[in-house]
Design a protein around this motif. Structure first.
Motif, PDB file in Angstrom:
ATOM      1  N   VAL A  13       0.841  -1.207   0.000  1.00  0.00           N
ATOM      2  CA  VAL A  13       0.000   0.000   0.000  1.00  0.00           C
ATOM      3  C   VAL A  13       0.873   1.252   0.000  1.00  0.00           C
ATOM      4  O   VAL A  13       0.634   2.192  -0.775  1.00  0.00           O
ATOM      5  CB  VAL A  13      -0.969   0.003   1.213  1.00  0.00           C
ATOM      6  N   ILE A  14       1.893   1.274   0.831  1.00  0.00           N
ATOM      7  CA  ILE A  14       2.759   2.456   0.905  1.00  0.00           C
ATOM      8  C   ILE A  14       3.595   2.598  -0.363  1.00  0.00           C
ATOM      9  O   ILE A  14       3.746   3.703  -0.895  1.00  0.00           O
ATOM     10  CB  ILE A  14       3.638   2.431   2.173  1.00  0.00           C
ATOM     11  N   LEU A  15       4.124   1.489  -0.865  1.00  0.00           N
ATOM     12  CA  LEU A  15       4.882   1.553  -2.121  1.00  0.00           C
ATOM     13  C   LEU A  15       4.027   2.125  -3.245  1.00  0.00           C
ATOM     14  O   LEU A  15       4.471   3.008  -3.986  1.00  0.00           O
ATOM     15  CB  LEU A  15       5.395   0.162  -2.511  1.00  0.00           C
ATOM     16  N   ASP A  16       2.797   1.635  -3.361  1.00  0.00           N
ATOM     17  CA  ASP A  16       1.889   2.147  -4.393  1.00  0.00           C
ATOM     18  C   ASP A  16       1.603   3.631  -4.166  1.00  0.00           C
ATOM     19  O   ASP A  16       1.583   4.416  -5.118  1.00  0.00           O
ATOM     20  CB  ASP A  16       0.577   1.350  -4.411  1.00  0.00           C
ATOM     21  N   PHE A  17       1.417   4.027  -2.926  1.00  0.00           N
ATOM     22  CA  PHE A  17       1.105   5.414  -2.585  1.00  0.00           C
ATOM     23  C   PHE A  17       2.235   6.367  -2.989  1.00  0.00           C
ATOM     24  O   PHE A  17       1.983   7.481  -3.439  1.00  0.00           O
ATOM     25  CB  PHE A  17       0.813   5.537  -1.081  1.00  0.00           C
ATOM     26  N   VAL A  18       3.477   5.916  -2.817  1.00  0.00           N
ATOM     27  CA  VAL A  18       4.608   6.794  -3.145  1.00  0.00           C
ATOM     28  C   VAL A  18       5.062   6.647  -4.599  1.00  0.00           C
ATOM     29  O   VAL A  18       6.102   7.178  -4.984  1.00  0.00           O
ATOM     30  CB  VAL A  18       5.800   6.597  -2.166  1.00  0.00           C
ATOM     31  N   GLY A  19       4.275   5.937  -5.406  1.00  0.00           N
ATOM     32  CA  GLY A  19       4.537   5.890  -6.840  1.00  0.00           C
ATOM     33  C   GLY A  19       5.344   4.715  -7.346  1.00  0.00           C
ATOM     34  O   GLY A  19       5.792   4.724  -8.496  1.00  0.00           O
ATOM     35  N   TYR A  20       5.556   3.720  -6.514  1.00  0.00           N
ATOM     36  CA  TYR A  20       6.262   2.516  -6.940  1.00  0.00           C
ATOM     37  C   TYR A  20       5.248   1.381  -7.003  1.00  0.00           C
ATOM     38  O   TYR A  20       5.012   0.692  -6.005  1.00  0.00           O
ATOM     39  CB  TYR A  20       7.395   2.165  -5.966  1.00  0.00           C
TER      40      TYR A  20
ATOM     41  N   VAL B  25       8.354  -4.911  -7.407  1.00  0.00           N
ATOM     42  CA  VAL B  25       8.201  -3.477  -7.622  1.00  0.00           C
ATOM     43  C   VAL B  25       8.430  -3.190  -9.105  1.00  0.00           C
ATOM     44  O   VAL B  25       9.478  -3.543  -9.654  1.00  0.00           O
ATOM     45  CB  VAL B  25       9.181  -2.665  -6.753  1.00  0.00           C
ATOM     46  N   ARG B  26       7.395  -2.574  -9.704  1.00  0.00           N
ATOM     47  CA  ARG B  26       7.441  -2.229 -11.137  1.00  0.00           C
ATOM     48  C   ARG B  26       7.874  -3.423 -11.981  1.00  0.00           C
ATOM     49  O   ARG B  26       8.715  -3.315 -12.870  1.00  0.00           O
ATOM     50  CB  ARG B  26       8.347  -1.024 -11.366  1.00  0.00           C
ATOM     51  N   GLY B  27       7.303  -4.577 -11.653  1.00  0.00           N
ATOM     52  CA  GLY B  27       7.556  -5.792 -12.412  1.00  0.00           C
ATOM     53  C   GLY B  27       8.854  -6.497 -12.084  1.00  0.00           C
ATOM     54  O   GLY B  27       9.151  -7.550 -12.636  1.00  0.00           O
TER      55      GLY B  27
ATOM     56  N   ILE C  21      10.791  -1.692   5.317  1.00  0.00           N
ATOM     57  CA  ILE C  21      10.647  -2.592   4.170  1.00  0.00           C
ATOM     58  C   ILE C  21      10.409  -1.788   2.888  1.00  0.00           C
ATOM     59  O   ILE C  21      10.975  -2.096   1.839  1.00  0.00           O
ATOM     60  CB  ILE C  21       9.520  -3.613   4.409  1.00  0.00           C
ATOM     61  N   VAL C  22       9.586  -0.752   2.979  1.00  0.00           N
ATOM     62  CA  VAL C  22       9.323   0.099   1.817  1.00  0.00           C
ATOM     63  C   VAL C  22      10.623   0.762   1.345  1.00  0.00           C
ATOM     64  O   VAL C  22      10.932   0.766   0.139  1.00  0.00           O
ATOM     65  CB  VAL C  22       8.249   1.160   2.144  1.00  0.00           C
TER      66      VAL C  22
ATOM     67  N   TYR D 146      15.474  -1.249  -5.652  1.00  0.00           N
ATOM     68  CA  TYR D 146      15.061  -0.943  -7.021  1.00  0.00           C
ATOM     69  C   TYR D 146      15.993   0.089  -7.653  1.00  0.00           C
ATOM     70  O   TYR D 146      16.417  -0.051  -8.790  1.00  0.00           O
ATOM     71  CB  TYR D 146      13.615  -0.435  -7.039  1.00  0.00           C
ATOM     72  N   GLU D 147      16.296   1.126  -6.895  1.00  0.00           N
ATOM     73  CA  GLU D 147      17.103   2.229  -7.414  1.00  0.00           C
ATOM     74  C   GLU D 147      18.615   1.968  -7.342  1.00  0.00           C
ATOM     75  O   GLU D 147      19.364   2.438  -8.191  1.00  0.00           O
ATOM     76  CB  GLU D 147      16.776   3.523  -6.654  1.00  0.00           C
ATOM     77  N   PHE D 148      19.061   1.269  -6.309  1.00  0.00           N
ATOM     78  CA  PHE D 148      20.493   1.050  -6.074  1.00  0.00           C
ATOM     79  C   PHE D 148      20.775  -0.415  -5.730  1.00  0.00           C
ATOM     80  O   PHE D 148      21.230  -0.717  -4.622  1.00  0.00           O
ATOM     81  CB  PHE D 148      20.987   1.944  -4.930  1.00  0.00           C
TER      82      PHE D 148
END
Length: 178
Positions: A54-61, A78-80, A132-133, A140-142
């Motif tokens: 829920v939080i990941l989706d909320f922050v755009g991931y 995350v994002r596939g 966890i988020v 994902y980024e690093f």
């Protein structure tokens, strides 16, 4: 002699509480996890994964969670991109049990102790979700920093918060003779 009695009472209360809560949690896991033909995590682990999603989706991931078919874990995608597994050890219950045992060992009045246990447990649970988020986003980024992030930085966050709660409890609320 008095200080030995104080230490002994602390140890009995701490380990007694820890053992009782650990046994209750073990029974809960045995009753709620499925690990035979089909794997299914305990509801608390599923809840942690859902809240993280829920939080990941909320922050755009955009994310999804999928029960693993080969182990007791929930895959976090995350994002596939499959990034992490949420396992029983990631649901914060073990650290909450440790937190509660310490608070009980340095207990104050019943009402104050109960309130602080509830407040602290909810805070640890919430910080764990945020942890966890952040782990998922950071992986994902690093992805090159996975070892450093997962093994050092993020355990330091959850244990640091727990230590801070213990410190506040002993300094402000417990009935320890100063």
């Amino acid at each position: 002699m008095k200080s030995n009695k104080t230490v002994l009472i602390f140890l009995i209360k701490f380990f007694g509480t820890y053992i009782v809560l650990f046994l209750l949690y073990s029974i809960y896991l045995n009753l709620t996890q499925e690990k035979s033909a089909v794997f299914s995590c305990a509801p608390i682990t599923k809840s942690v994964a859902k809240h993280s999603k829920v939080i990941l989706d909320f922050v755009g991931y955009s994310s999804e969670i999928v029960q693993s078919e080969i182990e007791l874990s929930i895959n976090l995608i995350v994002r596939g991109k499959p990034l992490a597994r949420v396992i029983e050890g990631c649901n914060s219950i073990s650290i909450i049990i440790l937190f509660i045992a310490f608070i009980v060992a340095f207990s104050s009045t019943f009402k104050t102790t109960l309130f602080y246990i509830i407040f602290g447990s909810l805070l640890i649970y919430s910080i764990n979700i945020v942890r966890i988020v952040i782990i998922a986003i950071a992986l994902y980024e690093f992805p090159e920093y996975e070892h450093l992030l997962h093994n050092y930085l993020f355990p330091a966050i959850i244990y640091g918060v727990t230590f801070l709660l213990w410190f506040i409890w002993v300094r402000k609320f417990s009935k320890v003779k100063k």
